[in-house]
Design a protein around this motif. Structure first.
Motif, PDB file in Angstrom:
ATOM      1  N   GLU A 110      67.344 118.270 -18.712  1.00 14.20           N
ATOM      2  CA  GLU A 110      67.884 119.626 -18.847  1.00 14.20           C
ATOM      3  C   GLU A 110      67.395 120.208 -20.162  1.00 14.20           C
ATOM      4  N   ILE A 111      66.881 121.445 -20.090  1.00 16.02           N
ATOM      5  CA  ILE A 111      66.385 122.131 -21.280  1.00 16.02           C
ATOM      6  C   ILE A 111      67.130 123.456 -21.397  1.00 16.02           C
ATOM      7  N   ILE A 112      67.704 123.680 -22.560  1.00 17.84           N
ATOM      8  CA  ILE A 112      68.458 124.912 -22.806  1.00 17.84           C
ATOM      9  C   ILE A 112      67.744 125.694 -23.892  1.00 17.84           C
ATOM     10  N   VAL A 113      67.417 126.946 -23.588  1.00 20.21           N
ATOM     11  CA  VAL A 113      66.766 127.839 -24.541  1.00 20.21           C
ATOM     12  C   VAL A 113      67.713 129.007 -24.782  1.00 20.21           C
ATOM     13  N   GLU A 114      68.039 129.266 -26.050  1.00 20.41           N
ATOM     14  CA  GLU A 114      69.055 130.268 -26.350  1.00 20.41           C
ATOM     15  C   GLU A 114      68.635 131.131 -27.532  1.00 20.41           C
ATOM     16  N   ASN A 115      68.957 132.411 -27.448  1.00 19.45           N
ATOM     17  CA  ASN A 115      68.676 133.329 -28.543  1.00 19.45           C
ATOM     18  C   ASN A 115      69.624 134.514 -28.485  1.00 19.45           C
ATOM     19  N   SER A 116      69.832 135.119 -29.626  1.00 17.32           N
ATOM     20  CA  SER A 116      70.650 136.331 -29.669  1.00 17.32           C
ATOM     21  C   SER A 116      69.766 137.534 -29.346  1.00 17.32           C
ATOM     22  N   GLY A 117      70.403 138.688 -29.124  1.00 21.44           N
ATOM     23  CA  GLY A 117      69.634 139.902 -28.877  1.00 21.44           C
ATOM     24  C   GLY A 117      69.871 140.502 -27.508  1.00 21.44           C
ATOM     25  N   ARG A 118      68.898 141.304 -27.063  1.00 23.51           N
ATOM     26  CA  ARG A 118      69.045 142.034 -25.808  1.00 23.51           C
ATOM     27  C   ARG A 118      69.070 141.088 -24.615  1.00 23.51           C
ATOM     28  N   PRO A 119      69.882 141.398 -23.615  1.00 22.67           N
ATOM     29  CA  PRO A 119      69.910 140.562 -22.400  1.00 22.67           C
ATOM     30  C   PRO A 119      68.724 140.867 -21.496  1.00 22.67           C
ATOM     31  N   PHE A 120      68.442 139.972 -20.563  1.00 22.22           N
ATOM     32  CA  PHE A 120      67.443 140.242 -19.540  1.00 22.22           C
ATOM     33  C   PHE A 120      67.851 139.512 -18.269  1.00 22.22           C
ATOM     34  N   SER A 121      67.290 139.936 -17.151  1.00 25.81           N
ATOM     35  CA  SER A 121      67.554 139.272 -15.874  1.00 25.81           C
ATOM     36  C   SER A 121      66.232 138.831 -15.278  1.00 25.81           C
ATOM     37  N   LEU A 122      66.284 137.809 -14.458  1.00 28.87           N
ATOM     38  CA  LEU A 122      65.060 137.317 -13.825  1.00 28.87           C
ATOM     39  C   LEU A 122      64.444 138.373 -12.937  1.00 28.87           C
ATOM     40  N   GLU A 123      65.271 139.228 -12.342  1.00 30.69           N
ATOM     41  CA  GLU A 123      64.773 140.240 -11.410  1.00 30.69           C
ATOM     42  C   GLU A 123      63.952 141.317 -12.123  1.00 30.69           C
ATOM     43  N   SER A 124      64.191 141.457 -13.447  1.00 28.85           N
ATOM     44  CA  SER A 124      63.516 142.543 -14.172  1.00 28.85           C
ATOM     45  C   SER A 124      62.117 142.171 -14.646  1.00 28.85           C
ATOM     46  N   ILE A 125      61.721 140.897 -14.466  1.00 32.53           N
ATOM     47  CA  ILE A 125      60.447 140.439 -15.004  1.00 32.53           C
ATOM     48  C   ILE A 125      59.339 140.594 -13.967  1.00 32.53           C
ATOM     49  N   LYS A 126      58.254 141.268 -14.351  1.00 36.36           N
ATOM     50  CA  LYS A 126      57.105 141.429 -13.463  1.00 36.36           C
ATOM     51  C   LYS A 126      56.156 140.253 -13.632  1.00 36.36           C
ATOM     52  N   GLU A 127      55.705 139.724 -12.525  1.00 31.29           N
ATOM     53  CA  GLU A 127      54.877 138.518 -12.558  1.00 31.29           C
ATOM     54  C   GLU A 127      53.479 138.793 -12.004  1.00 31.29           C
ATOM     55  N   VAL A 128      52.508 138.059 -12.567  1.00 33.41           N
ATOM     56  CA  VAL A 128      51.150 138.017 -12.019  1.00 33.41           C
ATOM     57  C   VAL A 128      51.055 136.725 -11.218  1.00 33.41           C
ATOM     58  N   PRO A 129      50.460 136.722 -10.033  1.00 33.41           N
ATOM     59  CA  PRO A 129      50.375 135.507  -9.223  1.00 33.41           C
ATOM     60  C   PRO A 129      49.825 134.327 -10.013  1.00 33.41           C
ATOM     61  N   VAL A 130      50.433 133.150  -9.824  1.00 32.45           N
ATOM     62  CA  VAL A 130      50.032 131.957 -10.558  1.00 32.45           C
ATOM     63  C   VAL A 130      48.557 131.631 -10.308  1.00 32.45           C
ATOM     64  N   GLU A 131      48.116 131.741  -9.019  1.00 35.33           N
ATOM     65  CA  GLU A 131      46.730 131.413  -8.688  1.00 35.33           C
ATOM     66  C   GLU A 131      45.747 132.283  -9.469  1.00 35.33           C
ATOM     67  N   GLU A 132      46.092 133.558  -9.649  1.00 34.22           N
ATOM     68  CA  GLU A 132      45.217 134.462 -10.381  1.00 34.22           C
ATOM     69  C   GLU A 132      45.121 134.048 -11.843  1.00 34.22           C
ATOM     70  N   LYS A 133      46.245 133.625 -12.427  1.00 37.67           N
ATOM     71  CA  LYS A 133      46.225 133.234 -13.834  1.00 37.67           C
ATOM     72  C   LYS A 133      45.422 131.949 -14.031  1.00 37.67           C
ATOM     73  N   MET A 134      45.529 131.024 -13.065  1.00 33.56           N
ATOM     74  CA  MET A 134      44.757 129.790 -13.188  1.00 33.56           C
ATOM     75  C   MET A 134      43.264 130.081 -13.056  1.00 33.56           C
ATOM     76  N   ARG A 135      42.923 131.035 -12.157  1.00 29.04           N
ATOM     77  CA  ARG A 135      41.505 131.394 -11.968  1.00 29.04           C
ATOM     78  C   ARG A 135      40.938 131.994 -13.240  1.00 29.04           C
ATOM     79  N   LEU A 136      41.766 132.784 -13.951  1.00 30.63           N
ATOM     80  CA  LEU A 136      41.302 133.452 -15.161  1.00 30.63           C
ATOM     81  C   LEU A 136      41.447 132.581 -16.417  1.00 30.63           C
ATOM     82  N   GLY A 137      42.034 131.383 -16.255  1.00 33.00           N
ATOM     83  CA  GLY A 137      42.187 130.492 -17.409  1.00 33.00           C
ATOM     84  C   GLY A 137      43.190 131.002 -18.428  1.00 33.00           C
TER      85      GLY A 137
END
Length: 546
Positions: free
Chosen positions: A481-508
């Protein structure tokens, strides 16, 4: 009442303190000693020490003991004066006749004791009672208090026998009032004359934070020495626990080492309550797991929980303040204290002025400074119930899981600054931890990338006022189990825009892998908001194929 002390044989490791207090009247008479303030963490036995001293003095007949608890006192001045005065008269007659029932019968009016007082030849005491009643009839507020507080001194002077006055939770006397709370500051100073008298040494308890300004404010300063009561040594703590179990007809399972008692830090009050919890839960033979189960009951719904709840109730006036206090205390526990006072109103949900008042009350009480795992677990349970809306069973399960897991886990903590390339330190740390628990090399590589992304997200987007990221790595035989914690502005997983993993691996790409990779390689990903902090919890189940 002082006669409800525990058996003397169960009051362990306090002989030096008792012997010193027994001789206090001689020391004070010869100007070699003064009054004594019993200091120590809550539950260390300060009240019990007073009661043990009372019992010894009561039967030895050399010094008159008088005990008064402010914990349950009515602090309206006239009511207090009546209670204090009549309490002393009953205890004095009880001492002279060696009849504890007189002191215990608080419902009997003093007038019914007049024949007994006359038969003992204590005519000066009859005069004191009549003088006090005269002040009552005249509605003379000030002289009622003076007559009550000076009664032990009067007795000592008339009879030539010292009176040791034991005042429990004496700091509450600072709240004495005439008609309404706060209308008569400084009434506690009326105890000064009594405390200065050489025939009346005082042994007092109370919050050190509250008592220090009391002694600074008037002439009592320098008259009182501090006697600190520390925890019981490990062997005596175990012996006391076993003695309580024996009295309750409970035995320990063969081979039980009672290692869990270390958590109680030699606190006699906690030790007694844990044994009683085992009895309440109908345990006949105790195992280490039973202890954890009984402990979870005790901090969530037992006598320890009731005690701390009653302490908290002294400092809050309504449900809103109660919840605000819980939020502040949880914030202090999770952050090792309170550093940034300006942001506390965000944590408490109250205005700055009300938050400051509440914080000052908690600071004065000493609760904020206490490093007590039992208190922290009680606060956590109460927080889960009052703030998170969980039921008692959920709170208990959380506490039990915590200690069952701790017996099988290792924990590593890391704090990194929010600066360039700080996340690489995390990658190196998790690499070493992964090797220690034999994680698959490919999975470990992905885990490093995932943690880099989580840390970068915290560094670049949180706006943290602390400028730090806190990480905790918890390893168990079957789970990481890994816990990462910080103060400041909140965020939600739904608000994060992602680039496809395969594309990132192709681009290194070595950055910006995002939470899709985190979700892909971990079995559980949770994002929680705790007060003003964001907490990301990553969990990976471990088996031979990991």
């Amino acid at each position: 009442m002082p006669f409800n002390a525990i058996p003397a044989e169960d009051f362990l490791n306090r002989e030096p303190e008792l012997n010193y207090l027994k001789g206090l009247s001689k020391l004070k008479a010869n100007a070699l000693g003064g009054d004594v303030f019993l200091d120590g963490a809550r539950g260390m036995g300060k009240t019990e020490l007073q009661k043990q001293l009372y019992r010894i003095l009561f039967w030895e007949n050399n010094v008159v003991p008088f005990y008064y608890s402010f914990k349950t006192a009515n602090l309206k001045g006239t009511y207090f004066a009546q209670d204090y005065f009549t309490g002393f008269v009953r205890q004095y007659i009880s001492f002279v006749k060696k009849d504890p029932s007189i002191a215990n019968n608080v419902a009997e009016p003093l007038q019914r004791l007049m024949p007994t007082i006359s038969s003992l030849g204590l005519y000066w005491l009859i005069d004191c009672i009549e003088d006090f009643q005269g002040h009552v009839n005249k509605n003379d507020f000030y002289w009622q208090l003076v007559a009550a507080i000076s009664a032990p001194v009067m007795a000592a002077q008339k009879m030539g026998k010292p009176v040791i006055v034991m005042l429990d939770d004496f700091d509450e006397a600072a709240h004495l009032y005439e008609s309404s709370l706060g209308d008569a500051h400084g009434l506690i100073s009326l105890f000064g004359e009594s405390m200065r008298n050489r025939l009346c040494p005082h042994v007092i308890t109370g919050s050190a934070g509250a008592l220090e300004p009391i002694f600074t404010d008037h002439s009592l300063i320098g008259m009182t020495e501090r006697m600190r009561l520390g925890p019981l040594p490990e062997d005596l703590a175990i012996a006391l626990f076993r003695a309580h179990l024996t009295n309750l007809k409970i035995t320990c399972a063969p081979g039980v080492q009672l290692e869990f008692l270390d958590l109680l830090r030699g606190n006699p009050f906690y030790i007694k309550n844990l044994a009683k919890a085992a009895w309440k839960m109908q345990k006949n033979v105790i195992t280490e797991k039973d202890l954890i189960e009984c402990y979870s009951f005790e901090v969530s719904d037992g006598e320890t929980a009731f005690y701390w709840a009653s302490v908290f109730s002294r400092y809050v006036k309504n449900p809103a303040q109660s919840k605000a206090m819980l939020k502040l205390l949880m914030h202090a526990i999770e952050n090792g204290g309170i550093e940034d006072g300006k942001r506390l109103s965000m944590v408490s949900g109250l205005g700055e002025a009300e938050t400051e008042t509440l914080l000052n009350a908690l600071t004065t009480s000493g609760i904020m400074r206490v490093k007590d795992a039992v208190l922290h677990d009680f606060i956590h349970c109460l927080y889960m119930k009052e703030i998170e809306g969980r039921n008692v069973s959920d709170a208990r399960e959380k506490i039990e899981a915590k200690y069952i897991q701790e017996r099988e886990e290792s924990c590593f903590e890391l704090v990194i600054p929010m600066s360039s390339n700080a996340e690489l330190v995390v990658a190196k740390a998790v690499e070493q931890i992964g090797k220690n628990i034999n994680l698959d090399a490919e999975f470990l590589n992905y885990l490093q990338l995932a943690l880099i992304e989580v840390c970068i997200n915290a560094i670049e987007h949180s706006g943290s006022y602390e400028k730090k990221v806190f990480l905790k790595f918890i390893t168990r035989p079957d789970k990481l189990e890994i816990i990462v914690e910080n103060s400041g502005r909140p965020f939600s997983l739904e608000s994060i825009k992602e680039v496809p993993v395969e594309e990132k691996m192709r681009l290194g790409m070595k950055r910006g892998w995002g939470y899709k990779l985190v979700h892909k390689i971990m079995d559980s990903v949770k994002v929680e908001r705790v007060n003003d902090r964001t907490r990301v919890i990553l969990t990976k189940n471990i088996d031979n194929g990991s």
